[in-house]
Design a protein around this motif. Sequence first.
Motif, PDB file in Angstrom:
ATOM      1  N   PRO A  77       0.011  -6.375  -1.324  1.00 45.39           N
ATOM      2  CA  PRO A  77       1.049  -5.359  -1.109  1.00 45.39           C
ATOM      3  C   PRO A  77       0.595  -3.958  -1.526  1.00 45.39           C
ATOM      4  O   PRO A  77       0.562  -3.621  -2.706  1.00 45.39           O
ATOM      5  CB  PRO A  77       2.209  -5.853  -1.995  1.00 45.39           C
ATOM      6  CG  PRO A  77       1.549  -6.652  -3.067  1.00 45.39           C
ATOM      7  CD  PRO A  77       0.318  -7.254  -2.467  1.00 45.39           C
ATOM      8  N   ARG A  78       0.207  -3.158  -0.543  1.00 45.74           N
ATOM      9  CA  ARG A  78      -0.190  -1.781  -0.816  1.00 45.74           C
ATOM     10  C   ARG A  78       1.041  -0.880  -0.735  1.00 45.74           C
ATOM     11  O   ARG A  78       1.722  -0.852   0.286  1.00 45.74           O
ATOM     12  CB  ARG A  78      -1.230  -1.310   0.205  1.00 45.74           C
ATOM     13  CG  ARG A  78      -1.686   0.136  -0.020  1.00 45.74           C
ATOM     14  CD  ARG A  78      -2.679   0.577   1.038  1.00 45.74           C
ATOM     15  NE  ARG A  78      -2.077   0.677   2.353  1.00 45.74           N
ATOM     16  CZ  ARG A  78      -1.354   1.708   2.777  1.00 45.74           C
ATOM     17  NH1 ARG A  78      -1.092   2.719   1.977  1.00 45.74           N
ATOM     18  NH2 ARG A  78      -0.858   1.721   4.004  1.00 45.74           N
ATOM     19  N   PRO A  79       1.350  -0.131  -1.806  1.00 44.68           N
ATOM     20  CA  PRO A  79       2.540   0.726  -1.776  1.00 44.68           C
ATOM     21  C   PRO A  79       2.407   1.814  -0.709  1.00 44.68           C
ATOM     22  O   PRO A  79       1.372   2.458  -0.593  1.00 44.68           O
ATOM     23  CB  PRO A  79       2.586   1.337  -3.178  1.00 44.68           C
ATOM     24  CG  PRO A  79       1.703   0.480  -4.017  1.00 44.68           C
ATOM     25  CD  PRO A  79       0.656  -0.077  -3.102  1.00 44.68           C
ATOM     26  N   THR A  80       3.445   1.998   0.075  1.00 44.02           N
ATOM     27  CA  THR A  80       3.498   3.106   1.026  1.00 44.02           C
ATOM     28  C   THR A  80       4.304   4.240   0.410  1.00 44.02           C
ATOM     29  O   THR A  80       4.771   4.152  -0.729  1.00 44.02           O
ATOM     30  CB  THR A  80       4.148   2.672   2.348  1.00 44.02           C
ATOM     31  OG1 THR A  80       5.553   2.454   2.127  1.00 44.02           O
ATOM     32  CG2 THR A  80       3.521   1.394   2.880  1.00 44.02           C
ATOM     33  N   ALA A  81       4.481   5.298   1.176  1.00 45.95           N
ATOM     34  CA  ALA A  81       5.264   6.434   0.680  1.00 45.95           C
ATOM     35  C   ALA A  81       6.686   6.019   0.331  1.00 45.95           C
ATOM     36  O   ALA A  81       7.322   6.622  -0.539  1.00 45.95           O
ATOM     37  CB  ALA A  81       5.276   7.544   1.728  1.00 45.95           C
ATOM     38  N   LEU A  82       7.202   4.986   0.990  1.00 44.44           N
ATOM     39  CA  LEU A  82       8.555   4.511   0.683  1.00 44.44           C
ATOM     40  C   LEU A  82       8.655   3.992  -0.742  1.00 44.44           C
ATOM     41  O   LEU A  82       9.706   4.103  -1.386  1.00 44.44           O
ATOM     42  CB  LEU A  82       8.954   3.412   1.665  1.00 44.44           C
ATOM     43  CG  LEU A  82       9.318   3.867   3.072  1.00 44.44           C
ATOM     44  CD1 LEU A  82       9.356   2.679   4.014  1.00 44.44           C
ATOM     45  CD2 LEU A  82      10.656   4.583   3.078  1.00 44.44           C
ATOM     46  N   VAL A 113       8.296  -1.143   2.543  1.00 38.78           N
ATOM     47  CA  VAL A 113       7.972  -0.426   1.318  1.00 38.78           C
ATOM     48  C   VAL A 113       6.514  -0.666   0.953  1.00 38.78           C
ATOM     49  O   VAL A 113       5.832   0.207   0.421  1.00 38.78           O
ATOM     50  CB  VAL A 113       8.907  -0.878   0.179  1.00 38.78           C
ATOM     51  CG1 VAL A 113       8.535  -0.215  -1.139  1.00 38.78           C
ATOM     52  CG2 VAL A 113      10.355  -0.558   0.540  1.00 38.78           C
ATOM     53  N   PHE A 114       6.041  -1.866   1.252  1.00 38.15           N
ATOM     54  CA  PHE A 114       4.635  -2.201   1.056  1.00 38.15           C
ATOM     55  C   PHE A 114       4.027  -2.583   2.400  1.00 38.15           C
ATOM     56  O   PHE A 114       4.711  -3.082   3.288  1.00 38.15           O
ATOM     57  CB  PHE A 114       4.485  -3.365   0.063  1.00 38.15           C
ATOM     58  CG  PHE A 114       4.955  -3.038  -1.327  1.00 38.15           C
ATOM     59  CD1 PHE A 114       4.102  -2.452  -2.241  1.00 38.15           C
ATOM     60  CD2 PHE A 114       6.265  -3.305  -1.709  1.00 38.15           C
ATOM     61  CE1 PHE A 114       4.542  -2.136  -3.516  1.00 38.15           C
ATOM     62  CE2 PHE A 114       6.717  -2.995  -2.977  1.00 38.15           C
ATOM     63  CZ  PHE A 114       5.848  -2.409  -3.893  1.00 38.15           C
ATOM     64  N   ASP A 115       2.734  -2.372   2.496  1.00 43.41           N
ATOM     65  CA  ASP A 115       1.969  -2.783   3.669  1.00 43.41           C
ATOM     66  C   ASP A 115       1.081  -3.947   3.235  1.00 43.41           C
ATOM     67  O   ASP A 115       0.195  -3.783   2.392  1.00 43.41           O
ATOM     68  CB  ASP A 115       1.112  -1.616   4.159  1.00 43.41           C
ATOM     69  CG  ASP A 115       0.375  -1.921   5.451  1.00 43.41           C
ATOM     70  OD1 ASP A 115       0.097  -3.109   5.713  1.00 43.41           O
ATOM     71  OD2 ASP A 115       0.048  -0.976   6.188  1.00 43.41           O
ATOM     72  N   ILE A 116       1.328  -5.129   3.787  1.00 44.79           N
ATOM     73  CA  ILE A 116       0.568  -6.315   3.376  1.00 44.79           C
ATOM     74  C   ILE A 116      -0.458  -6.720   4.424  1.00 44.79           C
ATOM     75  O   ILE A 116      -0.991  -7.822   4.373  1.00 44.79           O
ATOM     76  CB  ILE A 116       1.509  -7.504   3.077  1.00 44.79           C
ATOM     77  CG1 ILE A 116       2.287  -7.911   4.339  1.00 44.79           C
ATOM     78  CG2 ILE A 116       2.449  -7.183   1.935  1.00 44.79           C
ATOM     79  CD1 ILE A 116       3.017  -9.236   4.185  1.00 44.79           C
TER      80      ILE A 116
END
Length: 695
Positions: free
Chosen positions: A394-399, A386-389
């Motif tokens: 934690p960067r929010p992704t489309a999920l 859900v996030f790309d770390i």
Amino acid sequence: MKEADVKSPLPAVWGGLECTINRVNDKYLDQLDMGGFYNRPEDLDSVIATGIKALRFPVLWERHQPHQDTIIDFSWAEAHLMKLRDAKINPIVGLLHHGSGPMFTHLLDEEFPAKFASYAATVAGEFPWVTDYTPINEPLTTARFSGLYGLWFPHKTNDVSFIKMLLIQLKAIVLAMGEIRKTNPSARLIQTEDLGKTYSTPILSYQAVFENHRRWLTFDILTGSFDQQHPLWRYFMRLGIKESALQFFLCNPCPPDVIGVNYYLTSERYLDENLSNYPLHTHGGNGLHRYADIEAVRANVREPHGAEVLFREICGRYNLPLVISEVHLHCTREEQLRWFKHIFLIAASLQAEGFDVRAVTIWSMLGSFGWNKLLTSQSCDYESGVFDISAGYPRPTALARVLNSVSEISFPASILCGQPGWWLRLPRTTIKDDASGLPKANVRPLLILGKNGRLGAEFIKQCEIRDIHCLAPDRGVIDICSSELIEQIIKQEQPWAIINAAGYVDVETAEVDSEVCYKLNTLGAQKLAILCEQYKVKLLSFSSDLVFNGNKSTPYDEDDLPCPLNVYGKSKMYAETFLANVNPSSLMVRTSAFFSPGGKGDFVSHILKHVSEGREVYASDEEIVSPTYVPHLADACLNLLIDDACGIWHLANQGERSWYEFAWEVASYFGYNVELVKKQKPGVPGAKRPRYSVL
């Protein structure tokens, strides 16, 4: 399954943290430590903000009690659990997650259950308000990996060890829940297990039947249904398992209050004795037959299969409340979206039919490490969730956007979700199949400008690989400097996003052809940005490391102020400024020194052409850059685009090289004479370039 088929109320959405503390020999691999989660308490705020109703949260034995005489410090767990409690998010506490326990025990230790139960009692005493527990995650799967396949500690490869490890874990669960319920009588067991199934050719049906009895062992034993009438009772007896060990579970049944099923596309398997049809790494056997073992989704399985079939089977077998406790796909961003939507709609449909499906759990909120190697290596690839770390936060992704609106089944990335996932498309099989693919969904396209350039061509290729519907008109059809043509194609095609991979690319010629350079790189980008803002179309455009003057000695980040030395760099800087002002939702990617396989005119192809012909080639050893592989760049850009990222981003491969070092490595890698690579003499005329422009 269609969205219109789903009626409210819908299953709740839960989240999970991939938290395995795995042991291989004497080395432990802690997922949360690798991701920096222990040192970033604010990460949990991002997780909470997604709106999930519950979170599978680790209070793991190995971390809190690494040695038997350790004084347990629960301060980290307490801070996070209280934060969840304040946010009204229900924690489902896990105590062992694909682990073998601390150093003072292991999965074949007869004292393991009592030691584990003692730790569980301590946790319950510390957090008496916690209601939901998954004491041990996927005990059957862990027993297979540790006792049957030898991948994890204690690295056994026989049926006896496998079954003993399973029974020891299950006994630990029963004893642990007993201790927990002494403190909190209303505590619930939410027991998870991988929901697999095996299919096969007729010859191997006996093996498939055995494995399909085996897949239920966790729940059969805990519910007290594993007795002398069970199809695998004799198998246990042949292995020398004492009846008293099995009698324990008949006398102390511990049925789950909620069954949690972890379903992956790799969970269903297909066995085929025709080895020549399959890659070597799939080959194995059982001592009687040699066969390939592959994912069922890649095989020609003729009987009903897939998530919905398996969910119905487990609901009918146990008649207990169900949660889908792990939903994750290690794939491209749009396929992750499609997978979550696919599983969520199945769960919602089953609930609408009257099945007690409580929730769907997206896994993993912060991503995971090393599962591409089944956690057997200290060298781990990261896969986002859900996030790309990967950048340290934690960067929010489309999920993440999906979770914020899932109650309406609106799915912010519904354009990409409108196409079927790869598991529903053909051909997708390992062996040849004559079945035709599903028709392409009628979805809005991604518009790519600059199809004849290296970057534009790579975007087209990546879209084909990822099944993202795209259009790439010829320059004669659309001129980036013509507002009329751009507006016309936006109205006609209604793209959801535009990738501007067009522009002036010759840095040297730009010094004497500045008017054309500014027209293409600045004016064209301006016009495109204005129209994209007007029609609410997402825009991705590109800048360069040449916006910097090179006075730094450490890599440039996005906040460093541009100060270009040449016309090309200035044309990109002006475009950056304009996009930020008139189209703040646009995405501007700065990149550096890119090269591609079979690229024509790039640095690598230039070097190879010379050294392959035995000619000397010159490169500067004074300019340090970030060589960037175009397929990686395009793939990362598509993910950012789908994630709706905006602003300026630096995207480059790791590391730094001078052009000379880069040329030398290229020649060496392809086996050419590195003596042909020469250092370029200082003072060569041409466009001024930064001495250091690493991103």
